[in-house]
Design an enzyme around this catalytic site. Structure first.
Site, PDB file in Angstrom:
ATOM      1  N   GLY A  50      30.781  29.090  65.135  1.00  0.00           N
ATOM      2  CA  GLY A  50      31.384  28.637  63.885  1.00  0.00           C
ATOM      3  C   GLY A  50      32.832  28.185  63.996  1.00  0.00           C
ATOM      4  N   GLY A  57      25.619  32.575  67.744  1.00  0.00           N
ATOM      5  CA  GLY A  57      24.973  33.669  68.479  1.00  0.00           C
ATOM      6  C   GLY A  57      23.776  33.188  69.271  1.00  0.00           C
ATOM      7  N   ARG A 102      24.398  22.816  58.053  1.00  0.00           N
ATOM      8  CA  ARG A 102      23.087  23.400  58.343  1.00  0.00           C
ATOM      9  C   ARG A 102      22.002  22.887  57.398  1.00  0.00           C
ATOM     10  NH1 ARG A 102      24.661  29.661  59.882  1.00  0.00           N
ATOM     11  NH2 ARG A 102      24.935  29.248  62.104  1.00  0.00           N
TER      12      ARG A 102
END
Ligand code: AMP
Length: 387
Positions: free
Chosen positions: A346, A369, A34
């Protein structure tokens, strides 16, 4: 959605919401995907003469909590960016932070402390929105993994400053958009993970659009029980049996369930294991992974697919003994040729990295999500705020 090119950023302080919610164990970042995913936006802004003020959440702290400080993230960002990053340890909306940012110059980068240290963040508190907005001249949302949250630093600030979506956000929305707008058939979706309840909306929204939906992981047992199968101690949700039954009837032949299971006699990596038919698991055994026949069946269902979306592991893949199904599916998806493949969430993302074949996937989403909510057909609050 407005993009970076629509913003005049030269000489401006640009407040950028990124998603640096990375796994950290004993101060060490275990996966910096990320962080590296934010570099195109950060570098774009720097090369166009902006000063960059980054903000992110990390974990779920209740107020200030030493365990959730962003200091290790700042160190890692410095490494991958190859530039100094000014880490500001005071609360993001404090006078100290405003002061620390006073002399920031074009080409410089600062990282604010965890935005969830502010009580108003998750409430999208107007006062916090104003305090954060005062730190910058423009706002960029690049935190795709948080774009489904209507929080201050995600959507609240956007309304108060000239704003745009970052490069990662744009790429994610575009890549996932291909799954809902005219996906090329055959379109196969693989859904796994613990519970039906968490993913019911996405299952319902995608079923009409897909050719096959392969359901593995813990959620498969609710479907198997709904058809009268004996599932032993396997995880299931009785409240969702009627829904599972209805979906199986409504979409005959579309939902593919595992026919066999690698079961354990305990929820442990030391458990004894045995393969059973999924609908005939003895009382003392628990379905922990899809079995060898199911791996074969899922693999052949995937053969020839032109569009694939995968979210959720096929079993309790944290235990090596029960990671076979998840790893096998990772390999099959990676090796599909001529298919548009997307992985979100994930656990399935870790599985594809473990398989060493992540580079063969068309798009690996940074948001679990958020990717599911997009595929549910929702407009993400962060994206809506950029309209
Ligand atoms: P999710 O976050 O919904 O994708 O769920 C991921 C979790 O589902 C992982 O922690 C897995 O261990 C868990 N899971 C997958 N298969 C099973 C299973 N058969 N029984 C219990 N938990 C499972």
């Amino acid at each position: 959605m407005k993009n970076l090119e629509s913003l005049n950023v030269a000489g401006k302080r640009v407040l950028v919401r990124v998603d640096y919610n990375v796994p950290i164990e004993n101060g060490v970042i275990e996966d910096d995907t990320r962080i590296t995913a934010s570099l195109p936006t950060v570098n774009y802004l720097l090369s166009h003469g902006a000063s960059v003020i980054l903000m992110s959440h990390l974990g779920r702290p209740k107020g200030v909590d030493e365990k959730f400080r962003l200091e290790p993230v700042a160190a890692q960002l410095e490494k991958v960016l190859g530039k100094p990053v000014k880490y500001i340890a005071s609360k993001p909306a404090s006078l100290e932070t405003a002061k620390a940012l006073e002399g920031i110059k074009p080409g410089e980068v600062a990282l604010l402390e965890n935005v969830r240290f502010e009580a108003g963040e998750e409430k999208n508190d107007p006062e916090l929105n104003r305090s954060l907005a005062a730190l910058g001249d423009a706002f960029v949302l690049d935190a795709f993994g948080s774009a489904h949250r209507a929080h201050s630093s995600v959507s609240g600030v956007a309304g108060l400053l000239p704003h745009a979506g970052g490069i990662l956000l744009e790429a994610e929305v575009k890549a996932l958009g291909k799954l809902t707008e005219h996906p090329v058939a055959p379109y196969i979706v693989i859904i796994g993970g613990a519970k039906v309840s968490d993913k019911l909306k996405v299952i319902e929204n995608l079923l009409p659009k897909v050719d096959r939906m392969l359901i593995g992981g813990g959620m498969a047992y609710t479907f198997v029980k709904a058809t009268g199968g004996k599932i032993g101690k396997s995880i299931h949700e009785d409240d969702y049996m009627d829904t599972a039954k209805r979906l199986l009837e409504q979409y005959p032949g579309k939902i593919v369930l595992p026919t066999d299971t690698l079961a354990g006699d305990a929820f442990s990596n030391d458990a004894n294991t045995k393969v059973f038919a999924t609908n005939d698991i003895p009382d003392d055994w628990e379905g922990m992974d899809i079995g060898p026949d199911s791996i074969k069946a899922f693999s052949s269902a995937l053969a020839g697919a032109k569009t694939v979306f995968w979210n959720g592991p096929m079993g309790v893949f944290e235990f090596e003994k029960f990671a076979t199904g998840t790893n096998a599916i990772a390999k099959v998806v990676a090796e599909l040729t001529g298919a548009y493949t997307v992985i979100g969430g994930g656990d399935s993302v870790s599985a594809i990295h473990q398989s060493g074949q992540a580079d063969k996937i068309s798009h690996i989403s940074t948001g679990g999500g958020a990717s599911l909510e997009l595929l549910e057909g929702k407009i993400l609050p962060g994206v809506a705020a950029l309209d």
